[in-house]
Design an enzyme around this catalytic site. Structure first.
Site, PDB file in Angstrom:
ATOM      1  N   SER A   9       0.845  -1.200   0.000  1.00  0.00           N
ATOM      2  CA  SER A   9       0.000   0.000   0.000  1.00  0.00           C
ATOM      3  C   SER A   9       0.878   1.246   0.000  1.00  0.00           C
ATOM      4  O   SER A   9       1.686   1.454   0.915  1.00  0.00           O
ATOM      5  CB  SER A   9      -0.890   0.013   1.239  1.00  0.00           C
ATOM      6  OG  SER A   9      -1.480   1.290   1.364  1.00  0.00           O
ATOM      7  N   HIS A  33      -1.513  -1.284  -4.065  1.00  0.00           N
ATOM      8  CA  HIS A  33      -2.744  -0.825  -3.419  1.00  0.00           C
ATOM      9  C   HIS A  33      -2.702   0.701  -3.272  1.00  0.00           C
ATOM     10  O   HIS A  33      -1.772   1.247  -2.677  1.00  0.00           O
ATOM     11  CB  HIS A  33      -2.858  -1.497  -2.054  1.00  0.00           C
ATOM     12  CG  HIS A  33      -4.141  -1.238  -1.340  1.00  0.00           C
ATOM     13  ND1 HIS A  33      -5.308  -1.917  -1.631  1.00  0.00           N
ATOM     14  CD2 HIS A  33      -4.451  -0.375  -0.346  1.00  0.00           C
ATOM     15  CE1 HIS A  33      -6.282  -1.491  -0.834  1.00  0.00           C
ATOM     16  NE2 HIS A  33      -5.785  -0.549  -0.043  1.00  0.00           N
ATOM     17  N   ASP A  35      -4.714   3.867  -1.842  1.00  0.00           N
ATOM     18  CA  ASP A  35      -5.791   4.319  -0.960  1.00  0.00           C
ATOM     19  C   ASP A  35      -6.238   5.717  -1.337  1.00  0.00           C
ATOM     20  O   ASP A  35      -5.424   6.640  -1.387  1.00  0.00           O
ATOM     21  CB  ASP A  35      -5.302   4.326   0.498  1.00  0.00           C
ATOM     22  CG  ASP A  35      -5.165   2.923   1.042  1.00  0.00           C
ATOM     23  OD1 ASP A  35      -6.122   2.152   0.919  1.00  0.00           O
ATOM     24  OD2 ASP A  35      -4.085   2.611   1.587  1.00  0.00           O
ATOM     25  N   MET A  37      -8.767   8.623  -0.074  1.00  0.00           N
ATOM     26  CA  MET A  37      -9.615   9.071   1.053  1.00  0.00           C
ATOM     27  C   MET A  37     -10.112  10.472   0.745  1.00  0.00           C
ATOM     28  O   MET A  37      -9.353  11.313   0.250  1.00  0.00           O
ATOM     29  CB  MET A  37      -8.803   9.069   2.341  1.00  0.00           C
ATOM     30  CG  MET A  37      -8.121   7.736   2.621  1.00  0.00           C
ATOM     31  SD  MET A  37      -7.328   7.758   4.226  1.00  0.00           S
ATOM     32  CE  MET A  37      -6.347   6.268   4.128  1.00  0.00           C
ATOM     33  N   HIS A  64      -8.525   1.587  -3.844  1.00  0.00           N
ATOM     34  CA  HIS A  64      -9.444   1.425  -2.709  1.00  0.00           C
ATOM     35  C   HIS A  64     -10.078   2.778  -2.406  1.00  0.00           C
ATOM     36  O   HIS A  64      -9.424   3.658  -1.848  1.00  0.00           O
ATOM     37  CB  HIS A  64      -8.618   0.895  -1.515  1.00  0.00           C
ATOM     38  CG  HIS A  64      -9.372   0.749  -0.247  1.00  0.00           C
ATOM     39  ND1 HIS A  64      -8.757   0.598   0.971  1.00  0.00           N
ATOM     40  CD2 HIS A  64     -10.702   0.739   0.024  1.00  0.00           C
ATOM     41  CE1 HIS A  64      -9.651   0.492   1.927  1.00  0.00           C
ATOM     42  NE2 HIS A  64     -10.856   0.581   1.378  1.00  0.00           N
ATOM     43  N   MET A  66     -12.061   5.020  -0.334  1.00  0.00           N
ATOM     44  CA  MET A  66     -12.707   5.327   0.958  1.00  0.00           C
ATOM     45  C   MET A  66     -13.369   6.679   0.765  1.00  0.00           C
ATOM     46  O   MET A  66     -12.912   7.719   1.243  1.00  0.00           O
ATOM     47  CB  MET A  66     -11.646   5.346   2.064  1.00  0.00           C
ATOM     48  CG  MET A  66     -11.209   3.941   2.462  1.00  0.00           C
ATOM     49  SD  MET A  66      -9.653   3.954   3.347  1.00  0.00           S
ATOM     50  CE  MET A  66      -8.526   3.910   1.984  1.00  0.00           C
ATOM     51  N   MET A 136     -11.933  -5.141   5.686  1.00  0.00           N
ATOM     52  CA  MET A 136     -11.031  -4.232   6.413  1.00  0.00           C
ATOM     53  C   MET A 136     -10.717  -4.838   7.776  1.00  0.00           C
ATOM     54  O   MET A 136     -11.622  -5.217   8.525  1.00  0.00           O
ATOM     55  CB  MET A 136     -11.668  -2.853   6.598  1.00  0.00           C
ATOM     56  CG  MET A 136     -11.711  -1.993   5.346  1.00  0.00           C
ATOM     57  SD  MET A 136     -10.104  -1.719   4.562  1.00  0.00           S
ATOM     58  CE  MET A 136      -9.228  -0.789   5.829  1.00  0.00           C
ATOM     59  N   ASP A 170      -6.940  -5.858   4.644  1.00  0.00           N
ATOM     60  CA  ASP A 170      -6.238  -4.571   4.599  1.00  0.00           C
ATOM     61  C   ASP A 170      -6.271  -3.940   5.987  1.00  0.00           C
ATOM     62  O   ASP A 170      -7.341  -3.667   6.527  1.00  0.00           O
ATOM     63  CB  ASP A 170      -6.957  -3.682   3.567  1.00  0.00           C
ATOM     64  CG  ASP A 170      -6.343  -2.303   3.426  1.00  0.00           C
ATOM     65  OD1 ASP A 170      -5.260  -2.073   3.970  1.00  0.00           O
ATOM     66  OD2 ASP A 170      -6.966  -1.460   2.746  1.00  0.00           O
ATOM     67  N   GLY A 171      -5.072  -3.725   6.527  1.00  0.00           N
ATOM     68  CA  GLY A 171      -4.956  -3.051   7.811  1.00  0.00           C
ATOM     69  C   GLY A 171      -4.233  -3.906   8.835  1.00  0.00           C
ATOM     70  O   GLY A 171      -4.696  -4.993   9.177  1.00  0.00           O
ATOM     71  N   GLY A 172      -3.083  -3.420   9.273  1.00  0.00           N
ATOM     72  CA  GLY A 172      -2.327  -4.141  10.300  1.00  0.00           C
ATOM     73  C   GLY A 172      -1.769  -5.475   9.832  1.00  0.00           C
ATOM     74  O   GLY A 172      -1.520  -6.369  10.649  1.00  0.00           O
TER      75      GLY A 172
HETATM   76  C1  DX5 Z   1      -6.242   2.120   5.737  1.00  0.00           C
HETATM   77  C2  DX5 Z   1      -5.867   1.781   4.320  1.00  0.00           C
HETATM   78  C3  DX5 Z   1      -4.812   0.771   4.244  1.00  0.00           C
HETATM   79  C4  DX5 Z   1      -3.484   1.188   4.835  1.00  0.00           C
HETATM   80  C5  DX5 Z   1      -2.897  -0.004   5.514  1.00  0.00           C
HETATM   81  O1  DX5 Z   1      -7.424   2.801   5.740  1.00  0.00           O
HETATM   82  O2  DX5 Z   1      -6.977   1.277   3.620  1.00  0.00           O
HETATM   83  O3  DX5 Z   1      -4.615   0.321   2.907  1.00  0.00           O
HETATM   84  O4  DX5 Z   1      -2.591   1.671   3.882  1.00  0.00           O
HETATM   85  O5  DX5 Z   1      -1.769   0.362   6.226  1.00  0.00           O
HETATM   86  P1  DX5 Z   1      -1.056  -0.638   7.235  1.00  0.00           P
HETATM   87  O6  DX5 Z   1      -0.626  -1.825   6.439  1.00  0.00           O
HETATM   88  O7  DX5 Z   1       0.059   0.162   7.773  1.00  0.00           O
HETATM   89  O8  DX5 Z   1      -2.081  -0.997   8.277  1.00  0.00           O
HETATM   90 ZN    ZN Z   2      -6.627   0.314   1.674  1.00  0.00          ZN
END
Ligand code: DX5
Ligand code: ZN
Length: 216
Positions: A9, A33, A35, A37, A64, A66, A136, A170-172
């Site tokens: 990402s 990926h 993102d 927002m 993605h 958001m 997510m 996606d996330g952590g």
């Molecule tokens: C969060 C994004 C993720 C983010 C993940 O809202 O959608 O794609 O980049 O970042 P990490 O891998 O650091 O959790």
């Molecule tokens: Zn994402």
């Protein structure tokens, strides 16, 4: 189970030298990926379609969104900018069918995402229409958060329902949480901090792949 895919990402990359950053991971990335927002659906605002157009890579771009209620022309902007797939959020759209239909009409891969607290029930009606589901595993909006383990049963149920569908998390995601998600049925792994946050990005990807390829 479908093929394992790694999707670094770029939210955690240095956007000022994005093409250089992507070049570093290109060989081992199945997707990049991206993102997006809007400052409405999630508090932060990030890059736009104009920025996506400046990305030069052969690796497919996994966009993605958001974004609250993305319009056809807004989505088209990302398709024209080179998106390979577009993911919308169930919670962000009044009637996600509208966006799903539009993306499909443009013949690119279509995906729908749910936030950690959104039940799977809310997207069951779309499962036969999309190419991928994004579960997510943190609240959307920020990189570097901790993987939320209560999302695991959704991954498991989804995989039971759809043995061949791409299930993205996606996330952590790090080697440890990737393995947990993989064991429940996820096959597409987005990772920001655990790849771009490291000095040796290739070693970071290999570490994830090694753990996924270990027999259980
Ligand atoms: C969060 C994004 C993720 C983010 C993940 O809202 O959608 O794609 O980049 O970042 P990490 O891998 O650091 O959790
Ligand atoms: Zn994402």
């Amino acid at each position: 189970m479908p093929k394992i895919k790694i999707a670094p990402s770029i939210l955690s990359a240095d956007l000022k030298k994005i093409n250089q950053e992507i070049k570093e991971v290109e060989k081992y990335a199945d997707l990049i990926h991206v993102d997006i927002m809007d400052g409405i659906f999630v508090p932060p605002a990030t890059v736009d379609a104009k920025f996506v157009k400046t990305i030069k890579t052969k690796v497919p771009l996994d966009v993605h969104l958001m974004v609250h209620e993305p319009s056809n022309s807004y989505i088209k902007g990302f398709i024209d900018a080179g998106a390979y797939s577009i993911t919308i959020h169930e919670e962000a759209c009044l009637n996600p069918l509208k966006q799903i239909d539009f993306i499909k009409k443009n013949k690119i891969r279509t995906a729908i995402s749910i936030k950690p607290k959104t039940p799977l029930e809310r997207i069951k009606k779309y499962l036969d229409m999309v190419d991928m589901i994004l579960v997510m595993t943190v609240e959307p909006g920020w990189a570097g958060q901790k993987f939320i383990t209560s999302t695991i049963p959704k991954i498991m149920e989804l995989r039971k329902l759809k043995p061949k569908l791409d299930i993205e998390v996606d996330g952590g995601i790090n080697p440890y949480t990737a393995r947990i998600a993989y064991d429940e049925g996820a096959n597409v792994f987005v990772a920001g901090t655990s790849i771009f946050g490291k000095k040796d990005r290739i070693a970071a990807i290999k570490e994830i792949l090694n753990i996924l390829n270990q027999s259980s």
